[in-house]
Design a protein around this motif. Structure first.
Motif, short mmCIF file in Angstrom:
data_model
loop_
_atom_site.label_atom_id
_atom_site.label_comp_id
_atom_site.label_asym_id
_atom_site.label_seq_id
_atom_site.Cartn_x
_atom_site.Cartn_y
_atom_site.Cartn_z
N UNK A 199 -2.54 2.82 -7.19
CA UNK A 199 -2.94 1.46 -7.56
C UNK A 199 -2.14 0.42 -6.78
N UNK A 200 -0.83 0.65 -6.67
CA UNK A 200 0.04 -0.29 -5.94
C UNK A 200 -0.38 -0.37 -4.47
N UNK A 201 -0.67 0.80 -3.88
CA UNK A 201 -1.09 0.82 -2.47
C UNK A 201 -2.45 0.16 -2.28
N UNK A 202 -3.39 0.46 -3.17
CA UNK A 202 -4.72 -0.15 -3.07
C UNK A 202 -4.66 -1.66 -3.29
N UNK A 243 7.60 0.30 -11.35
CA UNK A 243 6.16 0.55 -11.50
C UNK A 243 5.48 -0.54 -12.32
N UNK A 244 6.08 -0.87 -13.46
CA UNK A 244 5.44 -1.84 -14.35
C UNK A 244 5.37 -3.23 -13.74
N UNK A 245 6.49 -3.71 -13.21
CA UNK A 245 6.53 -5.07 -12.65
C UNK A 245 5.62 -5.18 -11.45
N UNK A 246 5.63 -4.19 -10.57
CA UNK A 246 4.75 -4.22 -9.40
C UNK A 246 3.29 -4.16 -9.81
N UNK A 247 2.98 -3.27 -10.75
CA UNK A 247 1.59 -3.12 -11.18
C UNK A 247 1.05 -4.41 -11.79
N UNK A 248 1.81 -5.00 -12.71
CA UNK A 248 1.37 -6.24 -13.36
C UNK A 248 1.31 -7.38 -12.35
N UNK A 249 2.30 -7.45 -11.45
CA UNK A 249 2.32 -8.51 -10.44
C UNK A 249 1.11 -8.44 -9.52
N UNK A 250 0.77 -7.27 -9.05
CA UNK A 250 -0.38 -7.09 -8.17
C UNK A 250 -1.67 -7.41 -8.91
N UNK A 251 -1.74 -6.98 -10.16
CA UNK A 251 -2.93 -7.24 -10.96
C UNK A 251 -3.16 -8.74 -11.11
N UNK A 252 -2.07 -9.50 -11.37
CA UNK A 252 -2.20 -10.94 -11.54
C UNK A 252 -2.59 -11.64 -10.24
N UNK A 253 -2.15 -11.11 -9.11
CA UNK A 253 -2.51 -11.71 -7.82
C UNK A 253 -3.96 -11.45 -7.45
N UNK A 259 -9.48 -3.16 -9.75
CA UNK A 259 -9.16 -2.99 -8.33
C UNK A 259 -10.16 -2.04 -7.68
N UNK A 260 -10.50 -0.95 -8.39
CA UNK A 260 -11.48 0.00 -7.85
C UNK A 260 -12.84 -0.65 -7.67
N UNK A 261 -13.21 -1.52 -8.60
CA UNK A 261 -14.49 -2.22 -8.49
C UNK A 261 -14.49 -3.17 -7.29
N UNK A 262 -13.38 -3.86 -7.07
CA UNK A 262 -13.28 -4.77 -5.93
C UNK A 262 -13.40 -4.01 -4.61
N UNK A 263 -12.82 -2.82 -4.57
CA UNK A 263 -12.88 -1.99 -3.36
C UNK A 263 -14.16 -1.17 -3.27
N UNK A 264 -15.03 -1.30 -4.28
CA UNK A 264 -16.29 -0.56 -4.31
C UNK A 264 -16.08 0.96 -4.19
#
Length: 480
Positions: free
Chosen positions: A174-177, A255-265, A282-287
């Motif tokens: 998720x972080x990489x995507x 993991x948590x801070x990066x995941x939430x931060x990326x999600x908010x961006x 994120x998966x939907x955005x990347x189709x």
């Protein structure tokens, strides 16, 4: 002359027999796997809706509380690496009642949580097999994980290691995507750091919203204390436990801070939904094809992992209760492979009880089970801080050996951790999480009454035995 090998008399020795086979890497993965559950995969949207972008501060504060907790727990666990762990330590250093309350609260928390997870598994399996009754999956997966826990601690650790690996791989993916969406493609509208201050600013719900979200974040970290429970079966606990605790806290925070931060961006915080995972978004955005199927598999794995760890924890706590004579003696018997099978059997009753209640009364049973479960875990954490205040002073006074790990800033950081956690628990009374205290306080009252009744019976029993022995001696004297 000081004794440099201070141990818990009649506590550490009582719990001997368990096999010390767990390695540092297994301890770390077990603890991380227990802490990384559906709370992150599905529930992070709730924290975001409660605090907005300031949820990043909420998770950072939550991680700080956990860091203080792990510092206290590491020191005490190295001194007393037993499966009774914080329950045994509370009994020795605070009061027998404290140990009784902690162990039974932690036991019931895990037993009920297992029931909730296995009920949820039936729902997840309907995605692929909609026509198969949920009770089938409950029985199938319950049988598999009971077998895993009954075989040996190594079998349990191996399954939990790979369950955790799948979840951690999903987070890293998720972080990489997410990073690819943000920085590796053409700029997209409504994405980036501007989302941290859009729609009401960084604190759209004020400091109160940020503070309440700290409590929500702590649910994401619940399970890290599992390292202390597994310490009773760890190889070289002096080395393994501190390493595993440090690695767990650091990795979980990252993991948590990066995941939430990326999600908010990627997704404006107002668009975050409680019923949809940020991973799916994120998966939907990347189709990505079959995004929902992939997510369902990950959540299923998370539920199985949590159930596996909770079954282990509840079994070891019941074993410890039996060894301390707070539960029937047969629950402390070990198999040839060092597994407390009777304690496991009693702990599995929660699976079927919770699943049955959940099926009959789905609207109220879930709230009841989760209310007790959450309180038991939070109460355990609070008592870890309290126990550490007593432990350090008594350990040094009795001439205990120099421990390889010590909590820094004692007693100030220990007190700070206890105050923060107690404040968060009290906060729940003024939120939608009020149910935690509504069920938790009566639960402690019930256990306290049960403890004193049991203690009184033991005193009366011993008194009767003494009287009988005295009468027998008198009769023998008369015969002479």
């Amino acid at each position: 002359m000081k004794n440099h090998n201070t141990q818990l008399p009649n506590k550490d020795d009582a719990e001997k027999g368990l096999k010390r086979n767990l390695k540092t890497s297994q301890l770390t993965m077990i603890s991380m796997g227990c802490a990384i559950g559906t709370g992150l995969f599905l529930g992070s949207g709730l924290a975001i809706q409660t605090a907005g972008p300031s949820v990043l501060v909420s998770y950072a504060l939550g991680a700080f509380v956990v860091l203080l907790l792990m510092g206290c727990l590491a020191e005490m666990t190295v001194a007393h690496p037993t499966s009774g762990s914080f329950g045994t330590i509370s009994e020795k250093y605070v009061h027998p009642l404290a140990g009784f309350l902690v162990r039974y609260s932690y036991w019931i928390a895990n037993v009920l949580a297992v029931g909730v997870e296995v009920s949820a598994i039936a729902v997840y399996m309907k995605y692929w097999f909609p026509s198969v009754p949920g009770i089938v999956w409950i029985l199938v997966f319950a049988a598999i994980l009971i077998y895993v826990n009954a075989t040996s601690v190594n079998t349990f650790a191996t399954f939990e290691y790979w369950f955790s690996m799948i979840k951690i791989s999903a987070i890293v993916g998720f972080i990489l995507l997410g990073s690819y969406v943000l920085f590796g493609t053409d700029a997209r509208p409504n994405m980036g750091t501007d989302n941290f201050v859009n729609d009401g600013g960084f604190l759209p719900f004020g400091w109160w919203g940020m503070w309440v979200a700290v409590f929500i974040s702590l649910f994401s970290f619940l399970g890290t204390e599992m390292i202390a429970v597994t310490a009773g079966e760890a190889k070289e606990p002096d080395i393994a436990v501190p390493k595993a605790l440090k690695a767990t806290v650091f990795r979980l925070t990252t993991f948590y801070v990066l995941t939430i931060g990326i999600m908010l961006m990627i997704v404006p915080w107002k668009s975050a939904q409680v019923d949809k995972s940020p991973f799916v978004k994120v998966m939907e955005i990347l189709n990505i094809p079959a995004a929902s199927g992939i997510m369902n598999f990950i959540i299923l794995t998370a539920a199985l992992s949590a159930m596996n760890s909770q079954l282990y924890a509840s079994t070891r706590m019941m074993f410890s209760l039996s060894q301390s004579k707070h539960a029937p003696a047969f629950l402390g018997r070990l198999s040839k492979k060092g597994v407390p099978l009777w304690a496991l059997a009693v702990s599995t009753l929660g699976i079927f009880l919770a699943a049955a209640v959940n099926g009959l009364l789905p609207s109220s049973s879930y709230a009841f089970m989760m209310g007790i479960s959450m309180f038991g875990a939070m109460f355990t954490w609070l008592m870890i801080f309290v126990s550490h205040l007593y432990f350090r002073k008594k350990w040094e006074k009795s001439g205990g050996r120099k421990l390889p790990v010590r909590m820094l800033g004692f007693p100030y950081f220990t007190i700070l951790g206890a105050i923060l956690l107690l404040g968060l628990m009290i906060t729940t009374w003024f939120t939608d999480f009020k149910i935690m205290l509504q069920f938790g306080i009566p639960w402690l009252a019930f256990l306290s009454i049960a403890y004193f009744i049991s203690k009184k019976r033991k005193v009366n029993h011993h008194f009767a035995e003494d009287m009988a022995n005295s009468s027998l001696k008198e009769e023998l004297e008369e015969l002479r």
